[in-house]
Design a protein around this motif. Structure first.
Motif, PDB file in Angstrom:
ATOM      1  N   LEU A 249       0.770  -1.111  -0.079  1.00  0.00           N
ATOM      2  CA  LEU A 249       0.146   0.061  -0.011  1.00  0.00           C
ATOM      3  C   LEU A 249       0.842   1.213   0.032  1.00  0.00           C
ATOM      4  O   LEU A 249       0.470   2.421  -0.571  1.00  0.00           O
ATOM      5  CB  LEU A 249      -1.013  -0.233   1.079  1.00  0.00           C
ATOM      6  CG  LEU A 249      -1.915  -1.148   1.203  1.00  0.00           C
ATOM      7  CD1 LEU A 249      -2.829  -0.893   2.590  1.00  0.00           C
ATOM      8  CD2 LEU A 249      -2.709  -1.166  -0.055  1.00  0.00           C
ATOM      9  N   ARG A 250       2.109   1.382   0.736  1.00  0.00           N
ATOM     10  CA  ARG A 250       2.784   2.410   0.860  1.00  0.00           C
ATOM     11  C   ARG A 250       3.521   2.621  -0.888  1.00  0.00           C
ATOM     12  O   ARG A 250       3.422   3.899  -0.939  1.00  0.00           O
ATOM     13  CB  ARG A 250       4.113   2.082   1.635  1.00  0.00           C
ATOM     14  CG  ARG A 250       3.613   2.194   3.240  1.00  0.00           C
ATOM     15  CD  ARG A 250       4.442   3.570   3.610  1.00  0.00           C
ATOM     16  NE  ARG A 250       4.148   3.289   5.104  1.00  0.00           N
ATOM     17  CZ  ARG A 250       3.672   4.426   5.788  1.00  0.00           C
ATOM     18  NH1 ARG A 250       3.105   5.427   5.319  1.00  0.00           N
ATOM     19  NH2 ARG A 250       3.497   4.392   7.247  1.00  0.00           N
ATOM     20  N   ILE A 251       3.838   1.651  -1.085  1.00  0.00           N
ATOM     21  CA  ILE A 251       4.499   1.904  -2.523  1.00  0.00           C
ATOM     22  C   ILE A 251       3.407   2.216  -3.480  1.00  0.00           C
ATOM     23  O   ILE A 251       3.731   3.340  -4.310  1.00  0.00           O
ATOM     24  CB  ILE A 251       5.250   0.475  -2.967  1.00  0.00           C
ATOM     25  CG1 ILE A 251       6.281   0.120  -1.973  1.00  0.00           C
ATOM     26  CG2 ILE A 251       5.821   0.503  -4.485  1.00  0.00           C
ATOM     27  CD1 ILE A 251       6.949  -1.239  -2.491  1.00  0.00           C
ATOM     28  N   GLN A 252       2.224   1.596  -3.733  1.00  0.00           N
ATOM     29  CA  GLN A 252       1.191   1.919  -4.644  1.00  0.00           C
ATOM     30  C   GLN A 252       0.623   3.197  -4.321  1.00  0.00           C
ATOM     31  O   GLN A 252       0.698   3.930  -5.252  1.00  0.00           O
ATOM     32  CB  GLN A 252       0.138   0.906  -4.138  1.00  0.00           C
ATOM     33  CG  GLN A 252      -1.013   1.333  -5.109  1.00  0.00           C
ATOM     34  CD  GLN A 252      -1.042   1.105  -6.720  1.00  0.00           C
ATOM     35  OE1 GLN A 252      -0.421  -0.009  -7.052  1.00  0.00           O
ATOM     36  NE2 GLN A 252      -1.066   2.228  -7.524  1.00  0.00           N
ATOM     37  N   TYR A 253       0.435   3.681  -3.224  1.00  0.00           N
ATOM     38  CA  TYR A 253      -0.066   5.056  -3.051  1.00  0.00           C
ATOM     39  C   TYR A 253       0.870   6.217  -2.609  1.00  0.00           C
ATOM     40  O   TYR A 253       0.555   7.268  -3.177  1.00  0.00           O
ATOM     41  CB  TYR A 253      -0.946   5.017  -1.760  1.00  0.00           C
ATOM     42  CG  TYR A 253      -2.532   4.537  -2.078  1.00  0.00           C
ATOM     43  CD1 TYR A 253      -3.433   5.058  -2.750  1.00  0.00           C
ATOM     44  CD2 TYR A 253      -2.671   2.691  -1.942  1.00  0.00           C
ATOM     45  CE1 TYR A 253      -4.724   4.578  -2.933  1.00  0.00           C
ATOM     46  CE2 TYR A 253      -3.838   2.448  -2.473  1.00  0.00           C
ATOM     47  CZ  TYR A 253      -5.141   3.404  -2.903  1.00  0.00           C
ATOM     48  OH  TYR A 253      -6.054   2.761  -3.250  1.00  0.00           O
ATOM     49  N   TRP A 254       1.973   5.871  -1.869  1.00  0.00           N
ATOM     50  CA  TRP A 254       2.668   7.033  -1.598  1.00  0.00           C
ATOM     51  C   TRP A 254       4.061   7.123  -2.687  1.00  0.00           C
ATOM     52  O   TRP A 254       4.506   8.284  -2.801  1.00  0.00           O
ATOM     53  CB  TRP A 254       3.497   6.709  -0.247  1.00  0.00           C
ATOM     54  CG  TRP A 254       2.401   7.164   0.573  1.00  0.00           C
ATOM     55  CD1 TRP A 254       2.735   8.353   1.307  1.00  0.00           C
ATOM     56  CD2 TRP A 254       1.356   6.618   1.526  1.00  0.00           C
ATOM     57  NE1 TRP A 254       1.730   8.510   2.491  1.00  0.00           N
ATOM     58  CE2 TRP A 254       0.930   7.362   2.288  1.00  0.00           C
ATOM     59  CE3 TRP A 254       0.887   5.253   1.020  1.00  0.00           C
ATOM     60  CZ2 TRP A 254      -0.219   7.065   3.156  1.00  0.00           C
ATOM     61  CZ3 TRP A 254      -0.119   4.978   2.005  1.00  0.00           C
ATOM     62  CH2 TRP A 254      -0.804   5.897   3.060  1.00  0.00           C
ATOM     63  N   ALA A 255       4.211   6.144  -3.377  1.00  0.00           N
ATOM     64  CA  ALA A 255       5.542   6.174  -4.497  1.00  0.00           C
ATOM     65  C   ALA A 255       4.717   6.528  -5.707  1.00  0.00           C
ATOM     66  O   ALA A 255       5.025   7.091  -6.548  1.00  0.00           O
ATOM     67  CB  ALA A 255       6.390   5.047  -4.203  1.00  0.00           C
ATOM     68  N   VAL A 256       3.768   5.499  -6.119  1.00  0.00           N
ATOM     69  CA  VAL A 256       3.332   5.447  -7.447  1.00  0.00           C
ATOM     70  C   VAL A 256       1.759   5.991  -7.216  1.00  0.00           C
ATOM     71  O   VAL A 256       0.901   5.408  -7.049  1.00  0.00           O
ATOM     72  CB  VAL A 256       3.085   4.133  -8.092  1.00  0.00           C
ATOM     73  CG1 VAL A 256       2.514   4.211  -9.493  1.00  0.00           C
ATOM     74  CG2 VAL A 256       4.320   3.283  -7.817  1.00  0.00           C
TER      75      VAL A 256
END
Lengths: 489, 125
Positions: free
Chosen positions: A260-267
C-alpha cells in the motif's frame, strides 16, 4: 526525545535479540523475561510515539544524520504509529501465551527461539518505519529468515513446510529486488517520498510499470494473495502453536502494508489511465482472494487451517478496499489491516489453547471435547463477531468503510464480493461454533479456575482489543483519512 | 522482430540476465530434488545481481573518489556508487538465505534420509 522514537522502538527488540544469546548463556531461564521486557519497552515507546504523532505530526528520522534523498529516512506517520502499536500488542499476547503453551520441542532451545522472535518483531517494525525501498527489502528478508526458522522449529513435517515457505519467500524477495532495480534504473530514486515526485509522470514507461509488476508479484507471494497462497496454510498449521499467532497476525499484513505504501505513496494515484488499470487489477485480485480464500476455509477440517485460510480471505478484503482508488476504501482497508492482525492473533491463540488443554486440533475433536470453559467460548464468540463484522467490533467499521469505498467507486462486483465473503465467513465460523456449543455429556478438561492466569489474559486480550478498536473506530478512521488526504485521491 | 534481436544483441548482459532468471525459475519449479531446487533459486538470485551490476556499470568511469578539488567534477568520470552498495547488501542477504536453506535441507535429510520431495512428502503423510 520524541523524534528519536522510531530508532528506539526498533532498537529495543533488535538490540535485545543480539544480546540475548549472552544473557541466555549466563541464565537460560532469563531468556523469556528479557524478551518480554524488550517487547514491553517497545510497547511503551509505541504508545509514546502514537501520542507524539497525534500531538505534533509525523516524525521523520534521518539515519546517521543524512537527509532524505541521499540518506535513509524512517517515517513515523499516523499509519506507522498505529501499526507499530498493533505489532506490540500481537507480540505481547503471543509471548505471554507462548510461555504456557511452549511446545515440548522448544525446551532447552530458549536462546534461538526467543532470539528469532525478537528478530521477527524488529524486522516488522523496521519494515513499517522504513521509507526507502531497499531498506524495506532488507527488513522483509530479516522477517522472512526469522519466519523460516520459527516455522521449522518443531521438526518433522514442519521442516518440509518451512522449506517450501523458504523457496516461495526467497523467490518473492528476489522479485521485489528486481522490481526495485527497475525503479532505480528508471528514476534514480529509492526513497518513497522522492519516488512519489518522480514516478507519476513515468508510469507510462515500461521500466516503471515492469518494476511495479515485479514488486507486486513479490509482495503478493509474501501477503499470500490467492493464486500465490499455497505456502501459507502448511507453514502456519505446522508452525509451533506458540508462534503461529505472531506469524499469522503480522507477517502477511506487513507485506500488504508495504505494498500500500508503494502503490499510494510512491506511485501516486493521480497519474491517470495506467494507474486506473493497476487499481482495477488490484481490486479484481482482492475479489478473487476474499471469495476464494473463504471457500477454501469452508473445506478445511483442521482448526489452524481454517483460520489460516480465513487470513488469506481477509487479505483479499483489504485489497478490495485499497483497489477502489478513493480515500474511504484505503482508510477502511488500513483500519481493517490492524483489526485483522488482532483477530488472526486471537484465533490462533484460541486454536493453540484448545489444542493444548483439550488436545483438539480438528473440527471433530472440538465436537468431542465438550469445552465448557467460559474464557475459551467467550473469546471465540467475540472474535467471530469481529471476523464476520458485527457492529460493536472493529471488524465492522473496517468492512463498512471498505464497502462505502466500493460503493463510492461504483464497483458493484466488489460490493457483492464483500457481502459474499461475510456470509462465507459466518458459515465457516458457525461450523466451529456449532461444535463448540453442542450439548450433552459432562464437561471434560477443566473449568476456568485451573486455567492459568497467563492463558486467561491472552484469551481475553484480543477480544477486548477488537471491541476497543470498534469503540475507538471513529477517531482512528479519521486519523487514517487525514494521513491519506495528501495523496491526491 | 529484426530490430528486437538487434537491440538484444547489443546488450549481452541483459540477455544473460533473462536466460539465467528463466533457467533458474524452471529448475526451481520443476525439479524434485531439494538441492537442485536451491541451485535454481540461487541462479534466480544471482541473475538479479547481474542485472543490478549491469545497471550500475559505466564505461570509462572510475571509483567515486575525487582526484583533485581544483577542477570541476566531471560526472562522466565517476561511477554511481549506490548500485554497487546495493549489490553488496543483496549478496549478503542471499548468503544468509542460502545458509538457512542449507540448514533446513540438512535437517530434512537427517530426519527422512532422502532429498527427493515426493519421497519425503509420502513419508510425512
Amino acid at each position: 526525545m520524541t523524534d528519536q522514537i522510531p530508532a528506539l522502538a526498533f532498537l529495543a527488540p533488535f538490540g535485545t535479540a543480539i544480546c540475548l544469546p549472552l544473557v541466555g548463556h549466563w541464565r537460560n531461564g532469563l531468556c523469556r523475561p528479557v524478551a518480554m521486557a524488550a517487547v514491553a519497552v517497545m510497547a511503551a515507546l509505541s504508545v509514546a510515539g502514537l501520542w507524539g504523532v497525534y500531538a505534533s505530526g509525523e516524525i521523520r528520522y534521518s539515519l546517521g544524520g543524512w537527509e532524505a534523498p541521499i540518506g535513509i529516512e524512517w517515517v513515523a506517520d499516523k499509519i506507522a504509529a498505529i501499526m507499530i502499536a498493533t505489532i506490540c500488542f500481537v507480540a505481547g499476547v503471543s509471548l505471554v501465551y507462548g510461555g504456557v503453551i511452549e511446545d515440548r520441542a522448544m525446551r532447552g532451545r530458549a536462546i534461538p527461539y526467543y532470539t528469532m522472535i525478537l528478530l521477527l518483531i524488529a524486522g516488522l517494525a523496521g519494515a513499517v518505519y522504513a521509507a526507502d525501498l531497499f531498506n524495506i527489502f532488507v527488513f522483509l528478508e530479516v522477517v522472512a529468515l526469522a519466519g523460516y526458522a520459527l516455522v521449522g522449529a518443531r521438526g518433522g513435517r514442519a521442516l518440509m513446510s518451512a522449506f517450501r515457505y523458504l523457496v516461495m519467500g526467497a523467490l518473492a524477495t528476489t522479485f521485489y529486488l528486481l522490481g526495485l532495480v527497475y525503479f532505480y534504473a528508471a528514476t534514480g530514486a529509492l526513497n518513497i517520498a522522492d519516488l512519489g515526485g518522480r514516478v507519476p509522470g513515468l508510469l507510462g514507461s515500461k521500466a516503471v510499470l515492469g518494476g511495479l509488476i515485479f514488486i507486486f508479484i513479490g509482495l503478493a507471494i509474501k501477503m499470500a494473495l490467492v493464486p500465490l497462497h499455497a505456502w501459507l496454510p502448511d507453514a502456519y498449521a505446522d508452525a509451533p502453536d506458540a508462534v503461529s499467532p505472531l506469524l499469522a497476525g503480522l507477517v502477511t499484513k506487513i507485506a500488504l502494508l508495504v505494498w500500500l505504501r508503494i502503490q499510494y505513496w510512491a506511485v501516486a494515484a493521480e497519474s491517470g489511465d495506467p494507474a486506473a488499470h493497476v487499481f482495477a487489477v488490484v481490486s479484481g485480485l482482492g475479489i478473487a482472494a476474499s471469495v476464494g480464500g473463504a471457500f477454501l476455509a469452508m473445506s478445511q477440517r483442521e482448526l489452524k487451517r481454517i483460520f489460516a485460510y480465513a487470513g488469506v480471505s481477509h487479505v483479499g478484503l483489504v485489497l478490495i478496499g485499497a483497489g477502489q482508488a478513493n480515500q474511504t476504501g484505503l482508510a477502511g482497508g488500513l483500519f481493517y489491516l490492524a483489526n485483522d492482525a488482532v483477530m488472526q492473533c486471537g484465533l490462533f491463540v484460541l486454536a493453540g489453547v484448545v489444542a493444548f488443554r483439550y488436545q483438539a486440533r480438528s473440527l471433530d475433536d472440538v465436537g468431542r471435547a465438550r469445552i465448557r470453559n467460559p474464557w475459551v467460548l467467550g473469546a471465540f464468540v467475540v472474535v467471530s463477531l469481529g471476523m464476520v463484522g458485527l457492529p460493536p467490533t472493529g471488524g465492522f467499521f473496517g468492512k463498512w468503510y471498505i464497502l462505502l469505498g466500493a460503493l463510492e467507486a461504483g464497483n458493484y462486483l466488489a460490493v457483492a464480493a464483500i457481502v459474499l465473503t461475510t456470509l462465507l465467513t459466518l458459515a465457516y465460523l458457525l461450523r466451529i461454533l456449532e461444535r463448540l456449543f453442542r450439548n450433552g455429556g459432562a464437561a471434560r478438561g477443566s473449568g476456568s479456575r485451573s486455567m492459568p492466569f497467563a492463558l486467561r489474559l491472552s484469551l481475553a486480550a484480543p477480544p477486548v482489543a477488537v471491541i476497543g478498536l470498534g469503540i475507538c473506530g471513529d477517531p482512528i478512521i479519521k486519523a487514517l483519512l487525514d494521513s491519506t488526504s495528501g495523496l491526491g485521491l | 522482430m529484426n530490430e528486437l534481436i538487434e537491440t538484444a544483441l547489443q546488450r549481452p548482459n541483459i540477455v544473460a540476465f533473462v536466460v539465467l532468471l528463466l533457467v533458474g525459475l524452471y529448475i526451481t519449479l520443476t525439479r524434485h530434488n531439494l538441492i537442485k531446487k536451491l541451485i535454481g533459486l540461487y541462479l534466480v538470485q544471482t541473475s538479479v545481481i547481474l542485472f543490478l551490476v549491469t545497471v550500475g556499470a559505466k564505461s570509462g568511469a572510475t571509483v567515486p573518489v575525487l582526484l583533485d578539488t581544483a577542477s570541476a567534477v566531471e560526472q562522466d568520470a565517476y561511477v554511481n556508487p549506490l548500485p554497487h552498495v546495493l549489490t553488496l547488501t543483496a549478496i549478503v542477504v542471499q548468503v544468509a538465505t542460502l545458509g538457512v536453506s542449507l540448514g533446513l535441507v540438512s535437517a530434512i535429510y537427517r530426519k527422512y534420509g532422502s532429498l527427493d520431495e515426493d519421497h519425503i512428502l509420502e513419508r510425512t503423510r
